[in-house]
Write an enzyme that holds these catalytic residues in place. Structure first.
Site, PDB file in Angstrom:
ATOM      1  N   GLU A 172       0.793  -1.230   0.000  1.00 33.42           N
ATOM      2  CA  GLU A 172       0.000   0.000   0.000  1.00 33.42           C
ATOM      3  C   GLU A 172       0.829   1.285   0.000  1.00 33.42           C
ATOM      4  OE1 GLU A 172      -2.729  -0.626   3.253  1.00 33.42           O
ATOM      5  OE2 GLU A 172      -3.685  -2.294   2.236  1.00 33.42           O
ATOM      6  N   ASN A 215       2.216  -4.438  -3.604  1.00 34.75           N
ATOM      7  CA  ASN A 215       0.790  -4.733  -3.420  1.00 34.75           C
ATOM      8  C   ASN A 215       0.027  -3.465  -3.049  1.00 34.75           C
ATOM      9  OD1 ASN A 215      -1.173  -6.924  -3.143  1.00 34.75           O
ATOM     10  ND2 ASN A 215      -1.149  -6.576  -0.929  1.00 34.75           N
ATOM     11  N   HIS A 251     -10.241  -5.382  -2.816  1.00 30.21           N
ATOM     12  CA  HIS A 251     -11.280  -5.270  -1.787  1.00 30.21           C
ATOM     13  C   HIS A 251     -12.374  -4.392  -2.400  1.00 30.21           C
ATOM     14  CE1 HIS A 251      -9.054  -7.222   1.394  1.00 30.21           C
ATOM     15  NE2 HIS A 251      -8.012  -6.437   1.191  1.00 30.21           N
ATOM     16  N   GLU A 279      -6.238 -10.208  -2.501  1.00 30.05           N
ATOM     17  CA  GLU A 279      -7.068 -10.219  -1.282  1.00 30.05           C
ATOM     18  C   GLU A 279      -8.545 -10.036  -1.613  1.00 30.05           C
ATOM     19  OE1 GLU A 279      -5.508  -7.386   1.607  1.00 30.05           O
ATOM     20  OE2 GLU A 279      -3.448  -7.786   1.011  1.00 30.05           O
ATOM     21  N   ASP A 281     -12.308  -9.636  -1.871  1.00 23.28           N
ATOM     22  CA  ASP A 281     -13.596  -9.806  -1.191  1.00 23.28           C
ATOM     23  C   ASP A 281     -14.523  -8.698  -1.693  1.00 23.28           C
ATOM     24  OD1 ASP A 281     -12.618  -7.607   0.300  1.00 23.28           O
ATOM     25  OD2 ASP A 281     -12.365  -8.744   2.146  1.00 23.28           O
TER      26      ASP A 281
HETATM   27  C1  GLA Z   1      -4.751  -5.220   4.022  1.00 23.64           C
HETATM   28  C2  GLA Z   1      -3.466  -5.977   4.087  1.00 23.64           C
HETATM   29  C3  GLA Z   1      -3.698  -7.390   4.547  1.00 23.64           C
HETATM   30  C4  GLA Z   1      -4.617  -7.445   5.753  1.00 23.64           C
HETATM   31  C5  GLA Z   1      -5.891  -6.700   5.464  1.00 23.64           C
HETATM   32  C6  GLA Z   1      -6.792  -6.644   6.690  1.00 23.64           C
HETATM   33  O1  GLA Z   1      -5.509  -5.366   2.912  1.00 23.64           O
HETATM   34  O2  GLA Z   1      -2.808  -5.986   2.867  1.00 23.64           O
HETATM   35  O3  GLA Z   1      -2.472  -7.965   4.839  1.00 23.64           O
HETATM   36  O4  GLA Z   1      -3.990  -6.918   6.873  1.00 23.64           O
HETATM   37  O5  GLA Z   1      -5.570  -5.376   5.138  1.00 23.64           O
HETATM   38  O6  GLA Z   1      -6.960  -7.861   7.306  1.00 23.64           O
END
Ligand code: GLA
Length: 371
Positions: A172, A215, A251, A279, A281
């Site tokens: 991030e 990422n 996300h 990740e 969702d």
């Molecule tokens: C971010 C991070 C993950 C995790 C999520 C919350 O997206 O990249 O590693 O910590 O937040 O669970």
């Protein structure tokens, strides 16, 4: 559209992490929400898991508390070929206030991966939300700070060398509005862009074989952020930084236009690097959706899952490096910790609270089985 609730001030990542750590420390799961009606009554869970349908590693995050839940473990091992530590590899979990290391939880996750022949994607070496006291104490002393971060990277990436097939080296780096790089403890002490350059160099030195990933999130939601991310990658590559893959967290939420996902994925891939959906969702928490019938929410969610996986599978094969969801079932999702009405009943995952497959699961299964 109102931006998703990940902006500083609206939602503290630190609070989520702290909540998760506290729950794990007292050994409780997250399964308090009420059972929901069955979502896909005519569709039975296929005998094959997603991992068997897909040509790429299929990942999910897992915590140490979840390792003690036999049903969840069975489900994870059936569906996934890769695990990602939910937070056990983050500095706040591994770096003690006195500067020493604590790898017990991380070791448990790694041992679980080994015992079940699962690939391990580790996250994250450097993440702006992490301000462990041992590093904060060195704020303003750039040489000592650099030494401490390098030692840390050596310790953790060295420890899992040969096992962590890939690492999120920096997580991030881009501001939410895409206006540039974030300012953080690491940038203050190691340089605005140089903290990223140095983290990759230290990671490479500590583990020459792991795939090194940059990422970030909202790369499909906020084009300006995607472009800032891509410009950063271009600069890093020009400087010879060993960025080997790009992670797009994905996300999402059901207020998003599904049509943005494929073009965003294609654009990201123009840099030529392999892509990880890292990740995925899809939250039910979105403006103007609270009165929407559940069936419609589930359909929108499935459509977003389908667009992300579809866009990913349309990439050239050598650019598809992994596809991970952030939680298999709703009741364990990190989004249930979000402050605010409704968060505790959010349903972002492919399986429901009772571990029954939702339309989102079938969207993944259909796409993976078609290849
Ligand atoms: C971010 C991070 C993950 C995790 C999520 C919350 O997206 O990249 O590693 O910590 O937040 O669970």
């Amino acid at each position: 559209m109102e931006p998703r609730g990940r902006l500083e001030g609206r939602y503290s990542r630190r609070a989520a992490l702290a909540g998760a750590l506290a729950l794990s420390a007292c050994g409780r799961g997250r399964g308090d929400a009420q059972a929901q009606p069955y979502d896909a009554p005519n569709q039975r869970l296929p005998a094959l898991g997603l991992r068997d349908m897909a040509q790429v590693p299929v990942g999910n995050c897992i915590s140490t508390a979840e390792l003690d839940n036999a049903d969840y473990v069975a489900m994870s091992v059936k569906q996934c070929s890769q695990i990602i530590p939910a937070w056990q590899f983050q500095m706040e979990a591994t770096l003690r206030p006195d500067g020493g290391f604590q790898f017990e939880d991380a070791d448990r996750i790694a041992a679980f991966a080994r015992a079940n022949a699962l690939a391990l994607h580790a996250t994250a070496l450097v993440w702006y939300t992490q301000e462990p006291p041992a590093l904060k104490a060195l704020d303003g002393q750039p040489d000592r700070f650099a030494l401490a971060v390098r030692n840390y990277v050596q310790a953790i990436a060295g420890r899992y060398r040969g096992q962590a097939g890939s690492w999120d080296v920096v997580n991030e780096p881009i501001r939410d509005d895409g206006s540039g790089l974030r300012d953080c403890l690491f940038s203050r002490n190691l340089g605005q862009e140089d903290y990223i350059v140095r983290a990759f160099a230290w990671a490479r030195e500590a583990d020459p074989s792991a795939m090194l990933v940059l990422n970030d999130y909202d790369l499909e939601r906020t084009p300006r952020k995607r472009w800032a991310f891509m410009r950063l990658v271009e600069r890093l590559l020009k400087r010879g930084v060993p960025v080997q893959a790009l992670g797009t967290q994905s996300h999402l939420d059901i207020g998003m236009d599904p049509a943005v996902c494929r073009p965003a994925m294609r654009e990201l891939a123009t840099l030529g690097l392999p892509i990880r959906v890292s990740e995925l969702d899809v939250s039910f928490q979105a403006p103007r959706t609270s009165f929407m019938p559940r069936a419609q929410k589930l359909a929108l969610q499935a459509q977003l899952y389908a667009e992300v996986v579809g866009g990913f599978l349309e990439l050239p094969r050598h650019q598809q490096v992994g596809f991970a969801v952030w939680g298999l079932d709703d009741k364990r999702s990190w989004l249930r910790y979000r402050p605010g009405d409704g968060a505790a009943a959010d349903c972002p995952c492919p399986f429901d609270d009772d571990e029954r497959p939702k339309p989102a699961f079938f969207a993944l299964a259909d796409a993976f089985s078609r290849g």
